[in-house]
Design a protein around this motif. Structure first.
Motif, PDB file in Angstrom:
ATOM      1  N   TYR A 117       0.860  -1.167   0.360  1.00  0.00           N
ATOM      2  CA  TYR A 117       0.068  -0.197   0.017  1.00  0.00           C
ATOM      3  C   TYR A 117       0.901   1.399   0.204  1.00  0.00           C
ATOM      4  O   TYR A 117       0.695   1.788  -0.425  1.00  0.00           O
ATOM      5  CB  TYR A 117      -1.297  -0.210   0.996  1.00  0.00           C
ATOM      6  CG  TYR A 117      -2.298  -1.176   1.132  1.00  0.00           C
ATOM      7  CD1 TYR A 117      -2.699  -1.329  -0.203  1.00  0.00           C
ATOM      8  CD2 TYR A 117      -2.088  -1.992   2.379  1.00  0.00           C
ATOM      9  CE1 TYR A 117      -3.517  -2.452   0.529  1.00  0.00           C
ATOM     10  CE2 TYR A 117      -3.597  -2.648   2.136  1.00  0.00           C
ATOM     11  CZ  TYR A 117      -3.524  -3.142   1.191  1.00  0.00           C
ATOM     12  OH  TYR A 117      -5.115  -3.625   0.919  1.00  0.00           O
ATOM     13  N   LYS A 121       1.118   4.086  -2.962  1.00  0.00           N
ATOM     14  CA  LYS A 121       0.865   5.950  -2.444  1.00  0.00           C
ATOM     15  C   LYS A 121       2.415   6.771  -2.855  1.00  0.00           C
ATOM     16  O   LYS A 121       2.321   7.680  -3.282  1.00  0.00           O
ATOM     17  CB  LYS A 121       0.489   5.826  -0.994  1.00  0.00           C
ATOM     18  CG  LYS A 121      -0.525   5.820  -0.286  1.00  0.00           C
ATOM     19  CD  LYS A 121      -0.786   4.906   0.905  1.00  0.00           C
ATOM     20  CE  LYS A 121      -1.994   5.075   1.469  1.00  0.00           C
ATOM     21  NZ  LYS A 121      -1.768   3.983   2.690  1.00  0.00           N
ATOM     22  N   VAL A 164       0.671   7.998   8.777  1.00  0.00           N
ATOM     23  CA  VAL A 164       1.245   6.423   9.695  1.00  0.00           C
ATOM     24  C   VAL A 164       0.783   5.167   9.137  1.00  0.00           C
ATOM     25  O   VAL A 164      -0.411   5.557   9.541  1.00  0.00           O
ATOM     26  CB  VAL A 164       1.019   7.196  10.758  1.00  0.00           C
ATOM     27  CG1 VAL A 164       2.395   5.416  12.167  1.00  0.00           C
ATOM     28  CG2 VAL A 164       2.496   8.178  11.545  1.00  0.00           C
ATOM     29  N   GLN A 165       1.674   4.502   8.242  1.00  0.00           N
ATOM     30  CA  GLN A 165       0.368   3.569   7.257  1.00  0.00           C
ATOM     31  C   GLN A 165      -0.217   2.360   9.337  1.00  0.00           C
ATOM     32  O   GLN A 165       1.123   1.838   9.864  1.00  0.00           O
ATOM     33  CB  GLN A 165       0.887   2.610   7.173  1.00  0.00           C
ATOM     34  CG  GLN A 165       0.221   1.451   6.581  1.00  0.00           C
ATOM     35  CD  GLN A 165      -0.406   1.767   5.071  1.00  0.00           C
ATOM     36  OE1 GLN A 165      -0.406   3.302   4.498  1.00  0.00           O
ATOM     37  NE2 GLN A 165      -1.184   1.088   5.122  1.00  0.00           N
ATOM     38  N   LEU A 166      -1.389   2.098   9.119  1.00  0.00           N
ATOM     39  CA  LEU A 166      -1.870   1.062  10.262  1.00  0.00           C
ATOM     40  C   LEU A 166      -2.089   0.117   9.260  1.00  0.00           C
ATOM     41  O   LEU A 166      -1.936  -0.366   7.931  1.00  0.00           O
ATOM     42  CB  LEU A 166      -3.480   1.796  10.321  1.00  0.00           C
ATOM     43  CG  LEU A 166      -3.069   3.305  11.073  1.00  0.00           C
ATOM     44  CD1 LEU A 166      -4.576   3.652  11.037  1.00  0.00           C
ATOM     45  CD2 LEU A 166      -2.326   3.440  12.229  1.00  0.00           C
ATOM     46  N   ASP A 188      -4.984  11.310   6.543  1.00  0.00           N
ATOM     47  CA  ASP A 188      -5.558  10.857   6.935  1.00  0.00           C
ATOM     48  C   ASP A 188      -7.316  11.227   7.705  1.00  0.00           C
ATOM     49  O   ASP A 188      -8.060  10.097   7.697  1.00  0.00           O
ATOM     50  CB  ASP A 188      -5.095   9.285   7.904  1.00  0.00           C
ATOM     51  CG  ASP A 188      -4.210   8.612   7.122  1.00  0.00           C
ATOM     52  OD1 ASP A 188      -5.017   8.044   6.361  1.00  0.00           O
ATOM     53  OD2 ASP A 188      -3.790   7.914   7.536  1.00  0.00           O
ATOM     54  N   PRO A 335     -10.131  -6.200  -7.422  1.00  0.00           N
ATOM     55  CA  PRO A 335      -9.972  -4.362  -6.946  1.00  0.00           C
ATOM     56  C   PRO A 335     -10.619  -3.623  -8.079  1.00  0.00           C
ATOM     57  O   PRO A 335     -11.346  -3.747  -8.749  1.00  0.00           O
ATOM     58  CB  PRO A 335      -8.066  -5.115  -7.553  1.00  0.00           C
ATOM     59  CG  PRO A 335      -7.953  -6.793  -8.845  1.00  0.00           C
ATOM     60  CD  PRO A 335      -9.313  -7.294  -7.819  1.00  0.00           C
ATOM     61  N   GLY A 336     -10.262  -2.603  -8.031  1.00  0.00           N
ATOM     62  CA  GLY A 336     -10.343  -1.875  -9.227  1.00  0.00           C
ATOM     63  C   GLY A 336     -11.710  -0.467  -8.901  1.00  0.00           C
ATOM     64  O   GLY A 336     -12.394   0.192  -9.735  1.00  0.00           O
ATOM     65  N   GLY A 339      -9.806   1.127  -3.739  1.00  0.00           N
ATOM     66  CA  GLY A 339      -8.289   1.218  -3.424  1.00  0.00           C
ATOM     67  C   GLY A 339      -8.061   2.238  -4.342  1.00  0.00           C
ATOM     68  O   GLY A 339      -7.745   3.223  -3.377  1.00  0.00           O
ATOM     69  N   PRO A 340      -8.692   2.166  -5.526  1.00  0.00           N
ATOM     70  CA  PRO A 340      -7.921   3.136  -6.212  1.00  0.00           C
ATOM     71  C   PRO A 340      -7.795   4.421  -6.134  1.00  0.00           C
ATOM     72  O   PRO A 340      -7.276   5.553  -5.752  1.00  0.00           O
ATOM     73  CB  PRO A 340      -7.500   3.151  -7.472  1.00  0.00           C
ATOM     74  CG  PRO A 340      -8.393   1.534  -7.959  1.00  0.00           C
ATOM     75  CD  PRO A 340      -8.848   1.499  -6.355  1.00  0.00           C
TER      76      PRO A 340
HETATM   77  N1  GUE Z   1      -2.696   5.368   7.704  1.00  0.00           N
HETATM   78  C1  GUE Z   1      -3.551   4.524   6.502  1.00  0.00           C
HETATM   79  N2  GUE Z   1      -3.873   4.734   5.929  1.00  0.00           N
HETATM   80  C2  GUE Z   1      -4.972   3.692   4.787  1.00  0.00           C
HETATM   81  O1  GUE Z   1      -5.410   4.399   3.889  1.00  0.00           O
HETATM   82  C3  GUE Z   1      -4.558   2.837   4.708  1.00  0.00           C
HETATM   83  C4  GUE Z   1      -3.364   1.753   6.597  1.00  0.00           C
HETATM   84  N3  GUE Z   1      -3.478   3.037   6.834  1.00  0.00           N
HETATM   85  N4  GUE Z   1      -4.222   0.699   6.341  1.00  0.00           N
HETATM   86  C5  GUE Z   1      -4.644  -0.101   5.355  1.00  0.00           C
HETATM   87  C6  GUE Z   1      -5.753   0.750   4.658  1.00  0.00           C
HETATM   88  C7  GUE Z   1      -6.101  -0.167   3.133  1.00  0.00           C
HETATM   89  N5  GUE Z   1      -5.301   0.213   2.407  1.00  0.00           N
HETATM   90  C8  GUE Z   1      -5.845   0.408   1.085  1.00  0.00           C
HETATM   91  C9  GUE Z   1      -5.213   1.570  -0.429  1.00  0.00           C
HETATM   92  C10 GUE Z   1      -5.274   1.136  -1.759  1.00  0.00           C
HETATM   93  C11 GUE Z   1      -5.700  -0.452  -2.041  1.00  0.00           C
HETATM   94  C12 GUE Z   1      -5.896   0.013  -3.388  1.00  0.00           C
HETATM   95  O2  GUE Z   1      -5.448   0.609  -4.269  1.00  0.00           O
HETATM   96  N6  GUE Z   1      -6.076  -1.533  -3.986  1.00  0.00           N
HETATM   97  C13 GUE Z   1      -6.154  -2.120  -4.957  1.00  0.00           C
HETATM   98  C14 GUE Z   1      -5.262  -3.341  -5.467  1.00  0.00           C
HETATM   99  C15 GUE Z   1      -4.304  -3.736  -5.463  1.00  0.00           C
HETATM  100  C16 GUE Z   1      -3.627  -4.892  -5.731  1.00  0.00           C
HETATM  101  O3  GUE Z   1      -4.138  -5.062  -6.462  1.00  0.00           O
HETATM  102  O4  GUE Z   1      -2.204  -5.354  -4.298  1.00  0.00           O
HETATM  103  C17 GUE Z   1      -7.561  -2.234  -5.491  1.00  0.00           C
HETATM  104  O5  GUE Z   1      -8.393  -2.233  -4.802  1.00  0.00           O
HETATM  105  O6  GUE Z   1      -7.647  -1.784  -7.164  1.00  0.00           O
HETATM  106  C18 GUE Z   1      -6.286  -0.939  -0.568  1.00  0.00           C
HETATM  107  C19 GUE Z   1      -6.602  -0.541   0.540  1.00  0.00           C
HETATM  108  C20 GUE Z   1      -5.527   2.259   2.968  1.00  0.00           C
HETATM  109  N7  GUE Z   1      -5.090   1.603   4.375  1.00  0.00           N
END
Ligand code: GUE
Length: 362
Positions: A117, A121, A164-166, A188, A335-336, A339-340
């Motif tokens: 993730y 970013k 701060v990633q969780l 966030d 996906p798609g 997430g994006p």
């Molecule tokens: N402080 C913090 N902020 C967050 O925003 C945060 C976090 N911690 N911890 C984890 C979760 C999860 N999250 C995602 C971001 C992008 C996709 C994403 O782009 N997914 C793609 C697929 C990616 C792939 O193929 O692996 C999609 O759905 O198309 C998913 C999940 C943000 N998070």
């Protein structure tokens, strides 16, 4: 910037930290296309309901199972449109102030999913001309050292957003760390004060949490109005379920939260015009749980074993897409889908934070 987007009750039109007007105009074609598509195929909630008067819900379900498919909301395409608009705004800021927005992404430890993730970013920042500050700390880092890093970023004038990633390792108090992030850099939207303002009527937090904001944007850009609708949020996490329900409430939906202790969740979900699924349970929500014509936003990102894939797994949502897409009016894929858009909302928050900072110091 109080413009009315095409979607009635659109978050963007009601929030003081809405996407820019220009950005909206650029995306309007997406909205119009989706709305026209839906209208053409008689997929508006009202028309679906209207045609169902003489049918029992069971036979209606079967009818929709056989002859209609949901409009699939293309989160990747919407995200791309918004990203190119953000890139343009970044260029304009750079010309006007000689500075670009900066985002600090802090990761602790080496969880594979978090690294993936965070990688997305940072890559997205690079593509949009946003400067990313990469802070990688070892799993064993102490809470006080992590907080020291946050304090340094708080005072760094080139950093406009801190993420701060969780999740954080167990020995670190997440709440404590998040509350140390400067309010003006809390891209966030997880700071307790920002969440508190989100929960209160007529108050606007400085930043909206990215995933909930992504859900609302996908609805409004698909021409799905929220005002007066019955919305059900499945899940009550601090980062998605709870803030998503607060945002829906702000947008004048009647909101129910379904969670792990809810009895008979199916019957509650089946009442919903709008479902936001954020339970973290792979394919938990079946087609028969969905009200015909409902808008279904699937936040789940669950990896399930799949020996036919090179990686050995594939991503599925909290919704059984195959079944639900035969019943719903609109649905996001995984996906798609969300997430994006989540990553895009983070970049948008960073842009807004930087703009506020540049304008203040000018
Ligand atoms: N402080 C913090 N902020 C967050 O925003 C945060 C976090 N911690 N911890 C984890 C979760 C999860 N999250 C995602 C971001 C992008 C996709 C994403 O782009 N997914 C793609 C697929 C990616 C792939 O193929 O692996 C999609 O759905 O198309 C998913 C999940 C943000 N998070």
């Amino acid at each position: 910037m109080k413009t009315k987007a095409s979607g009635e009750g659109s978050l963007a039109s009601e929030s003081s930290i809405s996407l820019g007007e220009k950005l909206h105009q650029a995306c309007e074609s997406v909205v119009v296309a989706a709305a026209a598509d839906a209208a053409q195929q008689g997929r508006h909630l009202s028309s679906r309901r209207g045609s169902s008067d003489s049918l029992t819900s069971q036979s209606l379900n079967q009818r929709w199972f056989t002859d209609q498919m949901a409009t699939v909301i293309d989160g990747k395409a919407v995200a791309q449109t918004i990203r190119s608009e953000i890139a343009e705004e970044v260029r304009a800021l750079s010309q006007k102030y000689g500075k670009v927005p900066g985002l600090a992404v802090v990761i602790v430890g080496n969880r594979k999913d978090s690294q993936s993730y965070v990688g997305m970013k940072r890559k997205a920042c690079a593509e949009l001309g946003i400067k990313s500050f990469d802070i990688d700390l070892p799993e064993q880092v102490s809470e006080s050292d992590l907080i020291k890093q946050v304090h340094q970023l708080n005072v760094n004038p080139d950093v406009h957003g801190i993420l701060v990633q969780l999740p954080l390792p167990k020995h670190i108090n997440e709440e404590k760390v998040l509350s140390e992030i400067s309010l003006g850099k809390d891209v966030d939207g997880f700071h307790p004060l920002n969440i508190g303002k989100l929960a209160m009527k007529d108050r606007d937090p400085l930043f909206l949490p990215c995933t909930p904001k992504a859900c609302i944007e996908l609805l409004s850009r698909s021409g799905v109005s929220i005002k007066g609708k019955k919305a059900v949020v499945v899940g009550r996490s601090n980062i998605v379920g709870l803030p998503a329900s607060l945002l829906l409430l702000k947008a004048d939906a009647t909101v129910t939260i379904v969670h792990s202790r809810t009895t008979q969740p199916e019957s509650i979900i089946r009442e919903a015009d709008i479902v936001i699924a954020a339970a973290g349970q792979p394919m938990m929500i079946k087609g028969s749980w969905i009200k015909p014509g409902a808008a279904v936003i699937d936040v789940g990102t669950n990896a399930v074993d799949d020996p036919t894939k090179k990686s050995g797994y594939r991503l599925v949502g909290d919704v059984d897409f195959e079944e639900a897409s035969k019943v719903a009016g609109w649905i996001t894929p995984v996906p798609g889908g969300v997430g994006p858009m989540t990553v895009t909302m983070l970049l948008h928050n960073t842009l807004e934070g930087a703009k506020r900072c540049f304008e203040k110091n000018h």
